[in-house]
Design a protein around this motif. Sequence first.
Motif, PDB file in Angstrom:
ATOM      1  N   GLN A 146      89.746 -61.915  34.632  1.00 37.69           N
ATOM      2  CA  GLN A 146      89.896 -63.043  35.550  1.00 37.69           C
ATOM      3  C   GLN A 146      88.633 -63.889  35.563  1.00 37.69           C
ATOM      4  OE1 GLN A 146      92.837 -63.739  37.203  1.00 37.69           O
ATOM      5  NE2 GLN A 146      93.577 -62.057  35.906  1.00 37.69           N
ATOM      6  N   PRO A 147      88.749 -65.205  35.647  1.00 37.78           N
ATOM      7  CA  PRO A 147      87.563 -66.070  35.661  1.00 37.78           C
ATOM      8  C   PRO A 147      86.790 -65.936  36.960  1.00 37.78           C
ATOM      9  CG  PRO A 147      89.550 -67.350  36.093  1.00 37.78           C
ATOM     10  CD  PRO A 147      90.014 -65.966  35.737  1.00 37.78           C
ATOM     11  N   PRO A 148      85.533 -66.337  36.968  1.00 40.20           N
ATOM     12  CA  PRO A 148      84.745 -66.299  38.213  1.00 40.20           C
ATOM     13  C   PRO A 148      85.418 -67.110  39.309  1.00 40.20           C
ATOM     14  CG  PRO A 148      83.344 -66.721  36.309  1.00 40.20           C
ATOM     15  CD  PRO A 148      84.753 -66.829  35.816  1.00 40.20           C
ATOM     16  N   ASP A 149      85.231 -66.666  40.557  1.00 34.91           N
ATOM     17  CA  ASP A 149      85.769 -67.410  41.691  1.00 34.91           C
ATOM     18  C   ASP A 149      84.696 -67.492  42.767  1.00 34.91           C
ATOM     19  OD1 ASP A 149      85.780 -64.901  42.990  1.00 34.91           O
ATOM     20  OD2 ASP A 149      87.823 -64.502  42.303  1.00 34.91           O
ATOM     21  N   GLU A 150      85.059 -68.011  43.920  1.00 33.48           N
ATOM     22  CA  GLU A 150      84.071 -68.218  44.977  1.00 33.48           C
ATOM     23  C   GLU A 150      83.463 -66.902  45.454  1.00 33.48           C
ATOM     24  OE1 GLU A 150      83.796 -70.249  49.452  1.00 33.48           O
ATOM     25  OE2 GLU A 150      85.586 -70.525  48.203  1.00 33.48           O
ATOM     26  N   GLY A 151      84.282 -65.869  45.523  1.00 37.66           N
ATOM     27  CA  GLY A 151      83.779 -64.582  45.972  1.00 37.66           C
ATOM     28  C   GLY A 151      83.098 -63.775  44.893  1.00 37.66           C
ATOM     29  N   HIS A 152      83.358 -64.106  43.621  1.00 36.80           N
ATOM     30  CA  HIS A 152      82.761 -63.378  42.492  1.00 36.80           C
ATOM     31  C   HIS A 152      82.251 -64.401  41.468  1.00 36.80           C
ATOM     32  CE1 HIS A 152      85.872 -60.789  44.314  1.00 36.80           C
ATOM     33  NE2 HIS A 152      85.019 -59.793  44.080  1.00 36.80           N
ATOM     34  N   PRO A 153      81.166 -65.085  41.790  1.00 37.30           N
ATOM     35  CA  PRO A 153      80.678 -66.163  40.916  1.00 37.30           C
ATOM     36  C   PRO A 153      80.223 -65.694  39.539  1.00 37.30           C
ATOM     37  CG  PRO A 153      79.072 -65.674  42.636  1.00 37.30           C
ATOM     38  CD  PRO A 153      80.318 -64.927  42.989  1.00 37.30           C
ATOM     39  N   TYR A 154      79.917 -64.401  39.387  1.00 37.70           N
ATOM     40  CA  TYR A 154      79.496 -63.871  38.098  1.00 37.70           C
ATOM     41  C   TYR A 154      80.654 -63.203  37.349  1.00 37.70           C
ATOM     42  CZ  TYR A 154      74.660 -64.727  39.446  1.00 37.70           C
ATOM     43  OH  TYR A 154      73.494 -65.325  39.819  1.00 37.70           O
ATOM     44  N   GLY A 155      81.865 -63.363  37.869  1.00 32.01           N
ATOM     45  CA  GLY A 155      83.032 -62.795  37.202  1.00 32.01           C
ATOM     46  C   GLY A 155      83.376 -61.411  37.715  1.00 32.01           C
ATOM     47  N   HIS A 156      84.349 -60.773  37.052  1.00 34.79           N
ATOM     48  CA  HIS A 156      84.863 -59.474  37.481  1.00 34.79           C
ATOM     49  C   HIS A 156      84.663 -58.408  36.407  1.00 34.79           C
ATOM     50  CE1 HIS A 156      87.076 -62.666  39.591  1.00 34.79           C
ATOM     51  NE2 HIS A 156      87.253 -61.810  40.573  1.00 34.79           N
ATOM     52  N   HIS A 157      83.668 -58.604  35.548  1.00 32.00           N
ATOM     53  CA  HIS A 157      83.535 -57.767  34.357  1.00 32.00           C
ATOM     54  C   HIS A 157      83.275 -56.297  34.662  1.00 32.00           C
ATOM     55  CE1 HIS A 157      83.382 -61.629  32.417  1.00 32.00           C
ATOM     56  NE2 HIS A 157      82.303 -61.953  33.091  1.00 32.00           N
ATOM     57  N   LYS A 158      82.638 -55.996  35.789  1.00 28.10           N
ATOM     58  CA  LYS A 158      82.313 -54.604  36.089  1.00 28.10           C
ATOM     59  C   LYS A 158      83.535 -53.777  36.447  1.00 28.10           C
ATOM     60  CE  LYS A 158      77.466 -54.760  37.415  1.00 28.10           C
ATOM     61  NZ  LYS A 158      76.483 -54.365  38.443  1.00 28.10           N
ATOM     62  N   ALA A 159      84.678 -54.425  36.616  1.00 28.11           N
ATOM     63  CA  ALA A 159      85.898 -53.666  36.928  1.00 28.11           C
ATOM     64  C   ALA A 159      86.181 -52.620  35.861  1.00 28.11           C
ATOM     65  CB  ALA A 159      87.093 -54.615  37.061  1.00 28.11           C
ATOM     66  N   GLU A 160      85.750 -52.869  34.619  1.00 29.91           N
ATOM     67  CA  GLU A 160      86.000 -51.912  33.539  1.00 29.91           C
ATOM     68  C   GLU A 160      85.300 -50.579  33.789  1.00 29.91           C
ATOM     69  OE1 GLU A 160      85.843 -53.001  29.528  1.00 29.91           O
ATOM     70  OE2 GLU A 160      86.552 -55.051  29.818  1.00 29.91           O
ATOM     71  N   TYR A 161      84.153 -50.619  34.479  1.00 27.24           N
ATOM     72  CA  TYR A 161      83.441 -49.369  34.738  1.00 27.24           C
ATOM     73  C   TYR A 161      84.209 -48.484  35.701  1.00 27.24           C
ATOM     74  CZ  TYR A 161      79.477 -51.495  32.354  1.00 27.24           C
ATOM     75  OH  TYR A 161      78.667 -52.075  31.421  1.00 27.24           O
ATOM     76  N   PHE A 162      84.978 -49.087  36.612  1.00 27.81           N
ATOM     77  CA  PHE A 162      85.817 -48.286  37.500  1.00 27.81           C
ATOM     78  C   PHE A 162      86.873 -47.538  36.700  1.00 27.81           C
ATOM     79  CE2 PHE A 162      84.229 -51.554  40.447  1.00 27.81           C
ATOM     80  CZ  PHE A 162      83.750 -50.733  41.464  1.00 27.81           C
ATOM     81  N   SER A 163      87.387 -48.188  35.645  1.00 25.18           N
ATOM     82  CA  SER A 163      88.373 -47.544  34.787  1.00 25.18           C
ATOM     83  C   SER A 163      87.778 -46.325  34.104  1.00 25.18           C
ATOM     84  CB  SER A 163      88.889 -48.545  33.740  1.00 25.18           C
ATOM     85  OG  SER A 163      89.688 -47.896  32.786  1.00 25.18           O
TER      86      SER A 163
END
Length: 297
Positions: free
Chosen positions: A59-76
């Motif tokens: 997902q692209p960066p948004d107001e709440g996550h200006p640096y993106g959502h890339h760390k979600a992979e570490y939860f996986s």
Amino acid sequence: MQARSYLKLSVATALVTIALKTAAWWWTGSVSLAADALESLVNLAGAVFALAMVTLAAQPPDEGHPYGHHKAEYFSSGFEGILIIAAGLGILWGAVDRWRHPQALDAIGLGIALAAVSSALNGGLAWAMLRKAREVRSVALEGDARHLITDVWTSAGVVAGLIGVMTTGWQWLDPLLAGLVAMNILREGVHLMRQSTRGLMDEALDADSLAQVQAVLDSFSGPHAIRFDHVVSRVAGQRRFVDLHMHMPANWTLGRAAALRGDVEVALMRALPGLRASIQLLPMDVEAHALDEEDLV
């Protein structure tokens, strides 16, 4: 093929291997085949969760996550590690129980054939997924691939053990093998948990990548009257970041400095695809002030 497509294929493969291994366990009564089937069930849960996290990370960066959502992979990766450890403990429990209460096995040849087919499916998929994971630097994809590789080794060990039972009649080989499978699964689970933790702690770029960054900076500082310092890097999923200061002569115009900064950023991102570079401009005789640890107390 995109990373999400590989994970969808992993889900489909997990469903097929669960069916094959469950049938093998049902016909033979082998605790090692039951352990193998349980690990494939964990594969399915891990692949589904990895697919969800890779989709979120894209997902692209948004107001709440200006640096993106890339760390979600570490939860996986962490979630798969937890699942693997839980499966390993369950298999170990079953192996101890079967060791205490031995049981004769049936239709061993059929069980071996089904385990071999499922192992071949997982091995081919894991090889393709690892190649893609290295290409796109996907932690989630790598975690799922390594889990499949663990499954391949598990199946290979199970097949070897069942052949031993069939040729020697030693029924104790079955629970012994299941216990060894469990230990291997636990080892892989701990590895994934450590990998997830390192990623969430914002580790710096690896040594080779940092050397490439420094080579690019050196190529600019030589021909121009500039210098670079305060180089800081971090990794977040598939993204890599580097922040630094570029010092220039005080008599340069802002336009000239900004143009050179743009050239440096482009060169850095070409040297390391996926890199995001942020460069702060400073006069040559000005140093940025950093907070000392005592200032944070």
